[in-house]
Structure formats: C-alpha cells, structure tokens
Design an enzyme around this catalytic site. Sequence first.
Site, PDB file in Angstrom:
ATOM      1  N   ALA A  68       0.654  -1.658  -0.533  1.00  7.17           N
ATOM      2  CA  ALA A  68      -0.122  -0.032   0.201  1.00  7.17           C
ATOM      3  C   ALA A  68       1.190   1.069   0.405  1.00  7.17           C
ATOM      4  CB  ALA A  68      -0.711   0.235   1.177  1.00  7.17           C
ATOM      5  N   GLY A 113       0.765  -5.135   0.587  1.00  5.60           N
ATOM      6  CA  GLY A 113      -0.402  -5.421   0.114  1.00  5.60           C
ATOM      7  C   GLY A 113      -0.365  -5.869  -1.430  1.00  5.60           C
ATOM      8  N   GLU A 116      -0.135  -9.251  -0.689  1.00  4.72           N
ATOM      9  CA  GLU A 116      -1.822  -9.844  -0.911  1.00  4.72           C
ATOM     10  C   GLU A 116      -2.758  -9.673  -1.761  1.00  4.72           C
ATOM     11  OE1 GLU A 116      -1.711  -6.626   2.715  1.00  4.72           O
ATOM     12  OE2 GLU A 116      -2.431  -8.036   3.701  1.00  4.72           O
ATOM     13  N   GLU A 136       4.909  -5.656   6.862  1.00  4.61           N
ATOM     14  CA  GLU A 136       3.743  -4.447   7.705  1.00  4.61           C
ATOM     15  C   GLU A 136       4.381  -4.332   9.453  1.00  4.61           C
ATOM     16  OE1 GLU A 136       2.998  -6.416   6.108  1.00  4.61           O
ATOM     17  OE2 GLU A 136       1.584  -5.726   5.104  1.00  4.61           O
TER      18      GLU A 136
HETATM   19  N1  CO8 Z   1       4.364   3.072  -0.782  1.00  5.38           N
HETATM   20  C1  CO8 Z   1       5.104   4.088  -0.991  1.00  5.38           C
HETATM   21  N2  CO8 Z   1       5.866   4.413  -1.751  1.00  5.38           N
HETATM   22  C2  CO8 Z   1       7.300   3.231  -1.569  1.00  5.38           C
HETATM   23  C3  CO8 Z   1       6.302   1.895  -1.167  1.00  5.38           C
HETATM   24  C4  CO8 Z   1       5.196   1.675  -0.758  1.00  5.38           C
HETATM   25  N3  CO8 Z   1       4.682   0.945  -0.290  1.00  5.38           N
HETATM   26  N4  CO8 Z   1       7.386   1.595  -1.616  1.00  5.38           N
HETATM   27  C5  CO8 Z   1       8.402   2.260  -2.476  1.00  5.38           C
HETATM   28  N5  CO8 Z   1       7.732   3.641  -2.743  1.00  5.38           N
HETATM   29  C6  CO8 Z   1       8.719   4.513  -2.976  1.00  5.38           C
HETATM   30  C7  CO8 Z   1      10.091   5.250  -2.195  1.00  5.38           C
HETATM   31  O1  CO8 Z   1       9.622   5.813  -1.286  1.00  5.38           O
HETATM   32  C8  CO8 Z   1      11.344   5.658  -3.206  1.00  5.38           C
HETATM   33  O2  CO8 Z   1      10.436   6.921  -3.267  1.00  5.38           O
HETATM   34  P1  CO8 Z   1      11.145   8.244  -3.533  1.00  5.38           P
HETATM   35  O3  CO8 Z   1      12.037   7.432  -4.915  1.00  5.38           O
HETATM   36  O4  CO8 Z   1      10.357   9.129  -3.814  1.00  5.38           O
HETATM   37  O5  CO8 Z   1      11.941   7.733  -2.480  1.00  5.38           O
HETATM   38  C9  CO8 Z   1      10.457   4.739  -4.613  1.00  5.38           C
HETATM   39  O6  CO8 Z   1       9.072   4.045  -5.081  1.00  5.38           O
HETATM   40  C10 CO8 Z   1      11.598   4.021  -4.886  1.00  5.38           C
HETATM   41  O7  CO8 Z   1      12.129   3.459  -3.767  1.00  5.38           O
HETATM   42  P2  CO8 Z   1      13.182   2.919  -3.182  1.00  5.38           P
HETATM   43  O8  CO8 Z   1      14.313   3.942  -3.437  1.00  5.38           O
HETATM   44  O9  CO8 Z   1      13.343   2.469  -2.062  1.00  5.38           O
HETATM   45  O10 CO8 Z   1      14.121   1.704  -4.023  1.00  5.38           O
HETATM   46  P3  CO8 Z   1      14.676  -0.052  -3.289  1.00  5.38           P
HETATM   47  O11 CO8 Z   1      15.054  -0.542  -4.314  1.00  5.38           O
HETATM   48  O12 CO8 Z   1      15.727   1.150  -2.131  1.00  5.38           O
HETATM   49  O13 CO8 Z   1      13.614  -0.608  -1.535  1.00  5.38           O
HETATM   50  C11 CO8 Z   1      11.972  -2.056  -1.373  1.00  5.38           C
HETATM   51  C12 CO8 Z   1      12.733  -1.270  -2.545  1.00  5.38           C
HETATM   52  C13 CO8 Z   1      12.302  -3.119  -0.383  1.00  5.38           C
HETATM   53  C14 CO8 Z   1      10.746  -2.305  -1.985  1.00  5.38           C
HETATM   54  C15 CO8 Z   1      11.528  -0.849  -0.491  1.00  5.38           C
HETATM   55  O14 CO8 Z   1      10.984   0.721  -1.553  1.00  5.38           O
HETATM   56  C16 CO8 Z   1      10.379  -0.782   0.727  1.00  5.38           C
HETATM   57  O15 CO8 Z   1      10.949  -1.634   1.684  1.00  5.38           O
HETATM   58  N6  CO8 Z   1       8.966  -0.170   0.027  1.00  5.38           N
HETATM   59  C17 CO8 Z   1       8.232  -0.498   1.426  1.00  5.38           C
HETATM   60  C18 CO8 Z   1       7.930  -2.029   1.159  1.00  5.38           C
HETATM   61  C19 CO8 Z   1       6.623  -2.126   2.424  1.00  5.38           C
HETATM   62  O16 CO8 Z   1       6.591  -1.643   3.721  1.00  5.38           O
HETATM   63  N7  CO8 Z   1       5.473  -1.946   2.191  1.00  5.38           N
HETATM   64  C20 CO8 Z   1       4.623  -2.586   2.532  1.00  5.38           C
HETATM   65  C21 CO8 Z   1       3.958  -1.692   3.046  1.00  5.38           C
HETATM   66  S1  CO8 Z   1       2.177  -1.804   4.297  1.00  5.38           S
HETATM   67  C22 CO8 Z   1       1.307  -2.492   3.391  1.00  5.38           C
HETATM   68  O17 CO8 Z   1       1.120  -2.888   2.172  1.00  5.38           O
HETATM   69  C23 CO8 Z   1      -0.137  -2.657   4.296  1.00  5.38           C
HETATM   70  C24 CO8 Z   1      -1.366  -2.757   3.411  1.00  5.38           C
HETATM   71  C25 CO8 Z   1      -2.709  -2.811   3.598  1.00  5.38           C
HETATM   72  C26 CO8 Z   1      -3.494  -0.943   3.901  1.00  5.38           C
HETATM   73  C27 CO8 Z   1      -4.478  -0.794   4.524  1.00  5.38           C
HETATM   74  C28 CO8 Z   1      -4.926   0.219   3.646  1.00  5.38           C
HETATM   75  C29 CO8 Z   1      -4.277   1.408   4.805  1.00  5.38           C
END
Ligand code: CO8
Length: 261
Positions: A68, A113, A116, A136
């Site tokens: 998400a 997500g 999921e 998460e």
């Molecule tokens: N949300 C928003 N932006 C994201 C997300 C995300 N989930 N994942 C990556 N991005 C963005 C980064 O912020 C970055 O943006 P910017 O260039 O502006 O800084 C861009 O994408 C590229 O990402 P990275 O620079 O971080 O790329 P890396 O190769 O270094 O890392 C990863 C890749 C490991 C995937 C890393 O981006 C990461 O850890 N992302 C988050 C993953 C995560 O925690 N996902 C779970 C989110 S919570 C969730 O899904 C709950 C679901 C239920 C929601 C219910 C509704 C409210």
Amino acid sequence: MTMEDKAVVIQELENKVTITINRPTALNAINHEVMSTLHEFFTKNYNNPNIHGVIITGQGQKAFVAGADIKQFIGATAEKGSEVAKFGHDTFNAIEQFHAPVIAAVNGFALGGGCELAMACHIRIAAHNAKFGQPEVNLGLIPGYGGSLRLAQLVGKGRAIEMLLTGEPISADLAYHYGLVTHVVHEDDLYAKAHEILDKIVVKGPKAITELIKLVNMDNVNNPTLTQEYNIFGKLMDSDECREGVDAFINKRKPDFRGKN
Ligand code: CO8
C-alpha cells in the site's frame, strides 16, 4: 489523460484481460486510484461471460506491487485506517471470488499489500527476481488486506508466522519451495507462462471453473480473521508505533519502536 498516466492499465485481447499496476516510480504502490480501479473492474465484471481470464502484473522490471502507498498513511485516524483497509478487503475478496481465473504474474517486489494482492489471485507465478514478504511490522503495523489469513493458508502457519513477525522477504525460489507460487520462470517468459496457464483453463467448462473457484475459496467468505484484521489494522495505524514506522520509512532511517505505544 493518456494510458501511460493511468495508475492501472487494463487491456483486453481475445477475452483475456491484462491489468497492469502502473506507478513504477513508487514501485507500483497501491494508492486510492489503484484500489478503486481494481474494485470497479472486479465488481462490475463479475459474471461477465466475455471475460475468460485475467492476468495482474506490475509495470517495469523492479516491482509487482511494493505494498500500500505508505505516504498515504500520514495522519490517518483509526476509523479511516479501518475504512481504507476494509475497502481493500472488499476488493481482494472480489478478486478471490471472481468467476474466471485470475493469475498474478509477479515480476519483482510483492510486499505487504502487493503480496496480499498476489495471494488473492487464484494462481501465482513469479519471475526469478520476484520477492515476497509482509514487512508491515517494520511500520508498526500488521497486514491490512487479508495477509494474516491467506499467507498461512498458502504456506502453512509456521512459515507464515515467521514471515509475518520478522517482516523479512523471501526469494522466488523459496516462495516456490513454500508453495506460495506454482512456477518460477525467467523474467522474459513470465507473461507467456501466464497465458499458457490461462489457455489451458479457458477451454474447460466455464461453469465448472466458476464453481471450483467458489468451492476452494468458500472458507474465506465472512471469515472472522479477515474482519478482525481490518479493525486491528485501523487501531494500530493511529498509534505512536505506526507514526514512528511511517516517519522512519519516509525519512529513510531505521525506526526506533521502544517506548512508543
Ligand atoms: N509506498 C509508497 N512509496 C513506496 C513504497 C510504498 N509501499 N515502496 C516504495 N516506494 C517508493 C520509495 O519511497 C521511493 O520513492 P522516492 O524515490 O520518492 O524516495 C521509490 O518507491 C523507490 O523505492 P526505494 O528507493 O526504497 O527502492 P529500493 O530498491 O531501495 O527498495 C523496497 C525497494 C525494499 C521495496 C523499499 O522501497 C521498501 O521497503 N518499500 C516499502 C515496502 C513496504 O513496507 N510495503 C508494505 C507497505 S504497508 C502495506 O502494504 C499494508 C497493506 C494494507 C494497507 C491498508 C490500507 C491503509
């Protein structure tokens, strides 16, 4: 708005629909536009006889869906958190109960997500570079779109709880070993493999296919774990723990959860 500007691109060819999540600069993270487009497609087209199968994938080389959109979590109340998570549940339940097969073609990160979403699909296939996880807990949260239930159903409780509690992603090969995906192929062969599987299914009796999908997923209709999950997700979203986790992600630092409640 051109097709490239849309957060979700939907293309139909010979009764097979490909849905591409199209936010590559945010690693295809699910924002409201993505979720409402998926919701509209799967609810409006339920029982549409012209749709024989669906493939869901992510734009670009790096991600299926990285979760998400965490940037939308800032300032969320418990009520809003539960409401958004419930809308995601309704959408993913509609995918799981869709009348025709839905295949997740996982072409990179499938986290939170994103994992999921893949698990709500009927069949998951992965490219070699795919990674699956429920991270998460790094945000002081739990899965909010059905992961607490579907991960355990697919990989078993022991493996699921380790993945959920550590938040560590697993490789495509380990996902295959766990039974989370049924095929791992070279990146270039992913869509051909998805079509190959769909082509085997679409020639079978469509009513029998629909009934099988419903039977296999019957336990998940009104499943109490699913309803509990979105309420608990909302409650955790409005906590200092989650505020710390989200702030840490946005500011690219490690979270410090101790002493937060
Ligand atoms: N949300 C928003 N932006 C994201 C997300 C995300 N989930 N994942 C990556 N991005 C963005 C980064 O912020 C970055 O943006 P910017 O260039 O502006 O800084 C861009 O994408 C590229 O990402 P990275 O620079 O971080 O790329 P890396 O190769 O270094 O890392 C990863 C890749 C490991 C995937 C890393 O981006 C990461 O850890 N992302 C988050 C993953 C995560 O925690 N996902 C779970 C989110 S919570 C969730 O899904 C709950 C679901 C239920 C929601 C219910 C509704 C409210």
